[in-house]
Design an enzyme around this catalytic site. Structure first.
Site, PDB file in Angstrom:
ATOM      1  N   CYS A 117       0.822  -1.225   0.000  1.00  0.00           N
ATOM      2  CA  CYS A 117       0.000   0.000   0.000  1.00  0.00           C
ATOM      3  C   CYS A 117       0.848   1.265   0.000  1.00  0.00           C
ATOM      4  O   CYS A 117       0.316   2.363  -0.139  1.00  0.00           O
ATOM      5  CB  CYS A 117      -0.932  -0.006   1.201  1.00  0.00           C
ATOM      6  SG  CYS A 117      -2.047  -1.415   1.189  1.00  0.00           S
ATOM      7  N   HIS A 258      -3.220   7.010   2.111  1.00  0.00           N
ATOM      8  CA  HIS A 258      -3.679   5.702   1.644  1.00  0.00           C
ATOM      9  C   HIS A 258      -5.028   5.414   2.305  1.00  0.00           C
ATOM     10  O   HIS A 258      -5.177   5.563   3.523  1.00  0.00           O
ATOM     11  CB  HIS A 258      -2.636   4.639   2.009  1.00  0.00           C
ATOM     12  CG  HIS A 258      -3.161   3.247   1.889  1.00  0.00           C
ATOM     13  ND1 HIS A 258      -3.799   2.806   0.748  1.00  0.00           N
ATOM     14  CD2 HIS A 258      -3.169   2.199   2.766  1.00  0.00           C
ATOM     15  CE1 HIS A 258      -4.172   1.546   0.936  1.00  0.00           C
ATOM     16  NE2 HIS A 258      -3.807   1.168   2.139  1.00  0.00           N
ATOM     17  N   ASN A 288     -10.206  -0.334   0.513  1.00  0.00           N
ATOM     18  CA  ASN A 288      -8.744  -0.205   0.443  1.00  0.00           C
ATOM     19  C   ASN A 288      -8.263  -0.825  -0.869  1.00  0.00           C
ATOM     20  O   ASN A 288      -8.268  -2.045  -1.019  1.00  0.00           O
ATOM     21  CB  ASN A 288      -8.143  -0.923   1.657  1.00  0.00           C
ATOM     22  CG  ASN A 288      -6.625  -0.954   1.650  1.00  0.00           C
ATOM     23  OD1 ASN A 288      -5.985  -0.643   0.651  1.00  0.00           O
ATOM     24  ND2 ASN A 288      -6.043  -1.357   2.773  1.00  0.00           N
TER      25      ASN A 288
HETATM   26  N1  ACO Z   1     -17.651  -8.142  11.109  1.00  0.00           N
HETATM   27  C1  ACO Z   1     -18.020  -8.335  12.375  1.00  0.00           C
HETATM   28  N2  ACO Z   1     -17.151  -8.558  13.371  1.00  0.00           N
HETATM   29  C2  ACO Z   1     -15.850  -8.581  13.048  1.00  0.00           C
HETATM   30  C3  ACO Z   1     -15.399  -8.388  11.724  1.00  0.00           C
HETATM   31  C4  ACO Z   1     -16.365  -8.166  10.740  1.00  0.00           C
HETATM   32  N3  ACO Z   1     -16.050  -7.962   9.444  1.00  0.00           N
HETATM   33  N4  ACO Z   1     -14.055  -8.463  11.709  1.00  0.00           N
HETATM   34  C5  ACO Z   1     -13.661  -8.689  12.963  1.00  0.00           C
HETATM   35  N5  ACO Z   1     -14.738  -8.760  13.782  1.00  0.00           N
HETATM   36  C6  ACO Z   1     -14.793  -8.985  15.206  1.00  0.00           C
HETATM   37  C7  ACO Z   1     -13.566  -9.690  15.737  1.00  0.00           C
HETATM   38  O1  ACO Z   1     -13.710 -11.088  15.603  1.00  0.00           O
HETATM   39  C8  ACO Z   1     -13.561  -9.236  17.170  1.00  0.00           C
HETATM   40  O2  ACO Z   1     -14.479 -10.004  17.881  1.00  0.00           O
HETATM   41  P1  ACO Z   1     -14.140 -10.531  19.357  1.00  0.00           P
HETATM   42  O3  ACO Z   1     -13.972  -9.279  20.174  1.00  0.00           O
HETATM   43  O4  ACO Z   1     -15.332 -11.347  19.702  1.00  0.00           O
HETATM   44  O5  ACO Z   1     -12.862 -11.297  19.201  1.00  0.00           O
HETATM   45  C9  ACO Z   1     -14.106  -7.817  17.115  1.00  0.00           C
HETATM   46  O6  ACO Z   1     -14.797  -7.714  15.857  1.00  0.00           O
HETATM   47  C10 ACO Z   1     -13.049  -6.757  17.165  1.00  0.00           C
HETATM   48  O7  ACO Z   1     -12.046  -7.080  16.202  1.00  0.00           O
HETATM   49  P2  ACO Z   1     -10.777  -6.201  16.049  1.00  0.00           P
HETATM   50  O8  ACO Z   1      -9.831  -6.834  15.069  1.00  0.00           O
HETATM   51  O9  ACO Z   1     -10.262  -5.872  17.408  1.00  0.00           O
HETATM   52  O10 ACO Z   1     -11.389  -4.872  15.404  1.00  0.00           O
HETATM   53  P3  ACO Z   1     -10.715  -3.481  15.231  1.00  0.00           P
HETATM   54  O11 ACO Z   1     -11.504  -2.469  15.940  1.00  0.00           O
HETATM   55  O12 ACO Z   1      -9.235  -3.526  15.478  1.00  0.00           O
HETATM   56  O13 ACO Z   1     -10.932  -3.204  13.681  1.00  0.00           O
HETATM   57  C11 ACO Z   1      -9.775  -3.284  11.580  1.00  0.00           C
HETATM   58  C12 ACO Z   1     -10.372  -4.093  12.725  1.00  0.00           C
HETATM   59  C13 ACO Z   1     -10.881  -2.509  10.909  1.00  0.00           C
HETATM   60  C14 ACO Z   1      -9.140  -4.253  10.577  1.00  0.00           C
HETATM   61  C15 ACO Z   1      -8.717  -2.302  12.114  1.00  0.00           C
HETATM   62  O14 ACO Z   1      -7.849  -2.965  13.005  1.00  0.00           O
HETATM   63  C16 ACO Z   1      -7.900  -1.675  11.024  1.00  0.00           C
HETATM   64  O15 ACO Z   1      -8.402  -0.958  10.190  1.00  0.00           O
HETATM   65  N6  ACO Z   1      -6.561  -1.902  11.012  1.00  0.00           N
HETATM   66  C17 ACO Z   1      -5.704  -1.326  10.014  1.00  0.00           C
HETATM   67  C18 ACO Z   1      -5.742  -2.088   8.727  1.00  0.00           C
HETATM   68  C19 ACO Z   1      -4.955  -1.340   7.675  1.00  0.00           C
HETATM   69  O16 ACO Z   1      -4.845  -0.141   7.730  1.00  0.00           O
HETATM   70  N7  ACO Z   1      -4.359  -1.984   6.730  1.00  0.00           N
HETATM   71  C20 ACO Z   1      -3.602  -1.160   5.763  1.00  0.00           C
HETATM   72  C21 ACO Z   1      -2.622  -1.859   5.143  1.00  0.00           C
HETATM   73  S1  ACO Z   1      -3.257  -2.844   3.867  1.00  0.00           S
HETATM   74  C22 ACO Z   1      -1.932  -3.316   2.882  1.00  0.00           C
HETATM   75  O17 ACO Z   1      -0.816  -2.918   3.056  1.00  0.00           O
HETATM   76  C23 ACO Z   1      -2.218  -4.323   1.787  1.00  0.00           C
END
Ligand code: ACO
Length: 333
Positions: A117, A258, A288
């Site tokens: 990314c 990004h 993304n």
């Molecule tokens: N729908 C419903 N529930 C979900 C989903 C979903 N799609 N995905 C995860 N959950 C659940 C998890 O299982 C977890 O449940 P639990 O508490 O029972 O275990 C809960 O939601 C919280 O999950 P987290 O992973 O803690 O959620 P978070 O608030 O961290 O959000 C996210 C996740 C959106 C992925 C966030 O961490 C994020 O955006 N991170 C950055 C990602 C990024 O920027 N990537 C860029 C690089 S990409 C590249 O280089 C190719």
């Protein structure tokens, strides 16, 4: 065609292309246990475009590139260099040469680079070096990815995030340098946070001679770690790039990050004290799109008339590697 003398750089054209199929959050419920409410509140994403099997990366990239070339008011045969930033080429040997042929850019040398990314920002700085050294005058940079090919569509923590697309810019030699400052960084110690890794299976060819024959495993990500990393490192990189360009945060007209997560955009803008109306965001519609997200957002803002000639843009990419980078540039000739 305008050929300026000097070793400066101007970004004179942009273009973008997206697959036609749109999948909104409600449709993802058919695939994994999720909800529109969860995806929207955690990411800001409402829908994404997904490439069909007939839509190749090189075709999307060529479409984006053609629009950028037209805006720059040059022709494909004026191009000296084509750089394709992608992690998902149609061909593992590289797809830039196919794009060169599809464009009819017969004079250009073409190659791929991979920095996930961060690919567009890394590509921008790479392209700039060829112009600054006086080697090339007209460079096409494309950021394009079809991550849907490599997403695990049973993993709700990643499959809701990504979309497909392509964006491109033309960089030209210019009498003044409009790439004002940049900062590129990598940290391989955190490589395991985000991977699309080759999985070799031992295969004995002849007694005593084995090779690793396999394929790539779908994307895995430690979302929390990537989030933490982005919110801390991206503002630092932008501040360094601003310092090198002798510019202050107040002088930024537009912040184009990004497009990974709306919460990351909001947190970075808050840390830098950049007001929300200067932050360009289109992830609600596209998700993304990896190396494509910055040039797509740039192109849309230019074509909507938001970004005007001479506006100062701060851009930053971040992602797998881990890699991150920022660049400050002034739009147009
Ligand atoms: N729908 C419903 N529930 C979900 C989903 C979903 N799609 N995905 C995860 N959950 C659940 C998890 O299982 C977890 O449940 P639990 O508490 O029972 O275990 C809960 O939601 C919280 O999950 P987290 O992973 O803690 O959620 P978070 O608030 O961290 O959000 C996210 C996740 C959106 C992925 C966030 O961490 C994020 O955006 N991170 C950055 C990602 C990024 O920027 N990537 C860029 C690089 S990409 C590249 O280089 C190719």
């Amino acid at each position: 065609m305008l050929i300026e003398s000097g070793l400066g750089i101007a970004i004179t054209g942009s273009g973008s292309a997206l697959p036609t199929a749109t999948i909104d959050n409600h449709r993802l419920v058919e695939l994994v246990e999720t909800s529109d409410e969860w995806i929207t509140t955690r990411t800001g994403i409402h829908q994404r475009r997904l490439a069909t099997p007939q839509e190749s990366l090189s075709a999307l990239a060529t479409q984006a590139a053609s629009a950028a070339i037209e805006m720059a008011r040059i022709t494909p045969t004026d191009l000296d260099l084509i750089i394709l930033a992608t992690s998902t080429p149609d061909d593992l040997f590289g797809s830039a040469c196919q794009i060169q042929t599809q464009l009819g850019a017969s004079r250009a040398v073409a190659f791929d680079i991979t920095a996930a990314c961060s690919g567009f920002v890394f590509g921008l700085v790479t392209a700039a070096q060829f112009i600054r050294t006086g080697v090339y005058q007209n460079v096409l940079l494309i950021g394009a990815d079809i991550l849907s090919r490599w997403v695990d569509w049973t993993d709700r923590s990643t499959c809701v995030l990504f979309g497909d697309g392509a964006g491109a810019v033309v960089l030209q030699a210019h009498s003044s340098d409009r790439l004002l400052g940049f900062e590129l960084r990598s940290d391989g110690t955190q490589n395991n946070c985000l991977n699309l890794s080759y999985q070799p299976q031992p295969k004995e060819l002849i007694p005593g001679v084995s090779i690793g024959k396999g394929t790539y495993a779908p994307i895995t990500m430690n979302g929390k770690e990537v989030y933490r990393f982005a919110v801390q490192k991206v503002p630092e990189a932008i501040e360094k790039a601003l310092f090198r360009g002798n510019k202050s945060v107040d002088e930024i007209d537009w912040l184009i990050l990004h497009q990974a997560n709306q919460r990351i955009l909001d947190a970075v803008a808050l840390r830098l004290n950049i007001p929300a109306h200067k932050v360009i965001s289109n992830m609600a519609r596209y998700g993304n799109t990896s190396a494509a997200s910055i040039p797509i957002a740039l192109d849309e803002a230019v074509r909507q008339g938001k970004i005007q000639p001479d506006d100062i843009i701060a851009t930053a990419g971040f992602g797998a590697g881990l890699t991150w980078g920022a660049a400050i540039f002034q739009w147009g000739r």
